[in-house]
Design a protein around this motif. Sequence first.
Motif, PDB file in Angstrom:
ATOM      1  N   UNK A 174      60.894  25.647   3.706  1.00 31.27           N
ATOM      2  CA  UNK A 174      60.730  24.484   4.583  1.00 31.27           C
ATOM      3  C   UNK A 174      59.995  24.873   5.857  1.00 31.27           C
ATOM      4  N   UNK A 175      60.184  26.127   6.294  1.00 28.25           N
ATOM      5  CA  UNK A 175      59.398  26.583   7.451  1.00 28.25           C
ATOM      6  C   UNK A 175      57.914  26.458   7.130  1.00 28.25           C
ATOM      7  N   UNK A 176      57.491  27.041   6.010  1.00 31.10           N
ATOM      8  CA  UNK A 176      56.060  27.028   5.693  1.00 31.10           C
ATOM      9  C   UNK A 176      55.531  25.619   5.476  1.00 31.10           C
ATOM     10  N   UNK A 177      56.291  24.799   4.755  1.00 32.76           N
ATOM     11  CA  UNK A 177      55.766  23.495   4.363  1.00 32.76           C
ATOM     12  C   UNK A 177      55.752  22.499   5.524  1.00 32.76           C
ATOM     13  N   UNK A 178      56.707  22.576   6.415  1.00 38.40           N
ATOM     14  CA  UNK A 178      56.840  21.545   7.444  1.00 38.40           C
ATOM     15  C   UNK A 178      56.690  22.109   8.859  1.00 38.40           C
ATOM     16  N   UNK A 179      57.389  23.201   9.137  1.00 38.90           N
ATOM     17  CA  UNK A 179      57.396  23.705  10.521  1.00 38.90           C
ATOM     18  C   UNK A 179      56.063  24.360  10.884  1.00 38.90           C
ATOM     19  N   UNK A 180      55.540  25.201  10.003  1.00 35.59           N
ATOM     20  CA  UNK A 180      54.316  25.942  10.331  1.00 35.59           C
ATOM     21  C   UNK A 180      53.158  25.016  10.729  1.00 35.59           C
ATOM     22  N   UNK A 181      52.880  23.961   9.943  1.00 38.31           N
ATOM     23  CA  UNK A 181      51.809  23.053  10.383  1.00 38.31           C
ATOM     24  C   UNK A 181      52.085  22.463  11.770  1.00 38.31           C
ATOM     25  N   UNK A 182      53.354  22.205  12.072  1.00 40.48           N
ATOM     26  CA  UNK A 182      53.698  21.652  13.387  1.00 40.48           C
ATOM     27  C   UNK A 182      53.409  22.672  14.492  1.00 40.48           C
ATOM     28  N   UNK A 183      53.777  23.936  14.260  1.00 39.90           N
ATOM     29  CA  UNK A 183      53.516  24.960  15.274  1.00 39.90           C
ATOM     30  C   UNK A 183      52.016  25.112  15.497  1.00 39.90           C
ATOM     31  N   UNK A 184      51.261  25.033  14.404  1.00 38.97           N
ATOM     32  CA  UNK A 184      49.803  25.129  14.534  1.00 38.97           C
ATOM     33  C   UNK A 184      49.253  23.949  15.335  1.00 38.97           C
ATOM     34  N   UNK A 185      49.768  22.750  15.046  1.00 40.35           N
ATOM     35  CA  UNK A 185      49.298  21.566  15.771  1.00 40.35           C
ATOM     36  C   UNK A 185      49.626  21.687  17.257  1.00 40.35           C
ATOM     37  N   UNK A 186      50.830  22.153  17.553  1.00 41.10           N
ATOM     38  CA  UNK A 186      51.219  22.329  18.955  1.00 41.10           C
ATOM     39  C   UNK A 186      50.346  23.378  19.646  1.00 41.10           C
ATOM     40  N   UNK A 187      49.863  24.337  18.864  1.00 37.74           N
ATOM     41  CA  UNK A 187      49.002  25.390  19.421  1.00 37.74           C
ATOM     42  C   UNK A 187      47.549  24.936  19.496  1.00 37.74           C
ATOM     43  N   UNK A 188      47.285  23.677  19.102  1.00 35.86           N
ATOM     44  CA  UNK A 188      45.945  23.126  19.267  1.00 35.86           C
ATOM     45  C   UNK A 188      45.075  23.167  18.029  1.00 35.86           C
ATOM     46  N   UNK A 189      45.620  23.628  16.888  1.00 41.16           N
ATOM     47  CA  UNK A 189      44.809  23.648  15.666  1.00 41.16           C
ATOM     48  C   UNK A 189      44.411  22.226  15.295  1.00 41.16           C
ATOM     49  N   UNK A 190      43.183  22.058  14.863  1.00 39.45           N
ATOM     50  CA  UNK A 190      42.738  20.734  14.425  1.00 39.45           C
ATOM     51  C   UNK A 190      43.104  20.480  12.981  1.00 39.45           C
ATOM     52  N   UNK A 191      43.161  21.526  12.183  1.00 37.44           N
ATOM     53  CA  UNK A 191      43.519  21.374  10.768  1.00 37.44           C
ATOM     54  C   UNK A 191      44.721  22.270  10.491  1.00 37.44           C
ATOM     55  N   UNK A 192      45.909  21.769  10.839  1.00 33.75           N
ATOM     56  CA  UNK A 192      47.096  22.632  10.814  1.00 33.75           C
ATOM     57  C   UNK A 192      47.731  22.790   9.435  1.00 33.75           C
ATOM     58  N   UNK A 193      47.246  22.032   8.453  1.00 31.21           N
ATOM     59  CA  UNK A 193      47.900  22.035   7.142  1.00 31.21           C
ATOM     60  C   UNK A 193      47.702  23.361   6.414  1.00 31.21           C
ATOM     61  N   UNK A 194      48.615  23.672   5.502  1.00 30.68           N
ATOM     62  CA  UNK A 194      48.429  24.833   4.633  1.00 30.68           C
ATOM     63  C   UNK A 194      47.192  24.604   3.773  1.00 30.68           C
ATOM     64  N   UNK A 195      46.472  25.680   3.497  1.00 30.07           N
ATOM     65  CA  UNK A 195      45.299  25.565   2.635  1.00 30.07           C
ATOM     66  C   UNK A 195      45.729  25.576   1.171  1.00 30.07           C
ATOM     67  N   UNK A 196      44.995  24.803   0.355  1.00 30.45           N
ATOM     68  CA  UNK A 196      45.366  24.604  -1.031  1.00 30.45           C
ATOM     69  C   UNK A 196      44.270  25.097  -1.956  1.00 30.45           C
ATOM     70  N   UNK A 197      44.660  25.815  -2.980  1.00 30.79           N
ATOM     71  CA  UNK A 197      43.698  26.199  -4.017  1.00 30.79           C
ATOM     72  C   UNK A 197      44.314  25.870  -5.377  1.00 30.79           C
TER      73      UNK A 197
END
Length: 453
Positions: A336-359
């Motif tokens: 749940x950290x990776x799927x939900x929290x990590x994108x949020x931390x990235x967004x708070x840090x100013x990332x424009x594309x905070x989502x996990x990358x998918x292949x």
Amino acid sequence: VTAEEARGEALERCRGGRGLRVGLGGAGGLAEALGRVLRARVQAAAPVPAFRAAIKDGFAVIAADPPGLPRRVVGASRAGPPMPGLRVGPGEAAYITTGAPVPEGADAVVMVENCSREAGGAPFGRGAAVPGAGEHVHLVGPAGQEIRPGQEIREVGSDVGAGEVVLERGERLGPAEVGLLATVGAQSVDVSRRPLVAVLSTGDEVVDGFSGVEPGLGQIRDANRPMLLAAASAAGADILDLGIAGDEEGSLEKAFAAAASAGADVLLTSGGVSMGDKDLLKGTLERLGRIHYGKVLMKPGKPLTFATLPREAAEGPPDELLVFGLPGNPVSSAVTFYLVVLPCLRALAGWREPELRRVDAVLEEELRLDPARPEFHRAVLRWAPGEGAAGGTFLASSTGGQISSRLLSMRSANALLTLPQRAGSLPAGAVVPALLIGDVAGMPQAPGTPTSR
Ligand code: AMP
Ligand code: MG
């Protein structure tokens, strides 16, 4: 809610953190800047190089001088401040080293390997004594070689033009970006703040594994707090360790207050969020703030809870503390950290594309599906190079038993395979979307993969 909705709803509340100005001088400045997101573009005030510079060690000459004739050496230009008054006229040459200013009058550099002391003589080797002022140099060339005007010279602004944008707003500062900042003489940069993440474990059975106290019967070492502190830190956040809260009334309130007064942006708790009579988290959050969701259609991680707690800000309008109540089982906590929290931390840090990358990845083995919930199956991806134009593919192998207490299933996992909610299984060879949670640079290599060697 689905995992995607859970992530979306939390992300909505993570828009653009505040910024700060970071000075770049010294090692501390560099460490402060690395990984942050720029809030303003950076332009070069002056061209790079700021002077015409030699690309090779050799002799600066005039290209149009008659070929075959020796050139009279008038001096030397070595990397560093130029020799005052040095000028190359017709029939003349100046010794020059890589990165040195090309003397006035010269419009080409002939590398030292193509020069000799005598007509038809052996070219100069590395470190050879070259002709000094008043002596002559012969250009031996590869036979028939013409000297082109501009050869082996970096013109003014050929690397970076004056006024050129070298970094855009929204870019993240890696080593090369730091090098660019240094090149153009930036003294400080406007960057996003790092979110402050407070981490709390809960449970009367949970003991600090670093306290020196052996867990007694019924007790377990706290795995989640070290793991989540590490995960938040790896995500570029600042971290605050809030320890372990027992399962008694009042202990959660105390931890919430500590997080809020420390100015944390995010509080991560683990445990106490399921259906037991000592699972106090949801009730406490409900009383003090607002729960946005408390059950997510995913495996593992069903009890994931997201809430906001209002608080008075030290400056500006009142804001809110984002609280993620992660499940107690370590694997559920990590996923749940990776799927939900990590994108949020990235967004708070100013990332424009905070989502996990998918292949897309090809299963190396059959995987059973869960008819009740979509599953995020921990896997190791490796790249299998293709034959000719056929292209390569990612191969996914499971990390084994996926029970949510078995943290070994997270070990070395660099992807979460998103498996559909349905009966039956997916056969080996099936293609599934994989969310990357590890650095591709650390991916295991398939046997026989060509390397840069
Ligand atoms: P809970 O949601 O509090 O009932 O916890 C679910 C399971 O996770 C229980 O088996 C707990 O003992 C375990 N657990 C809770 N917190 C931690 C932790 N910090 N480290 C390792 N296991 C934990
Ligand atoms: Mg508990």
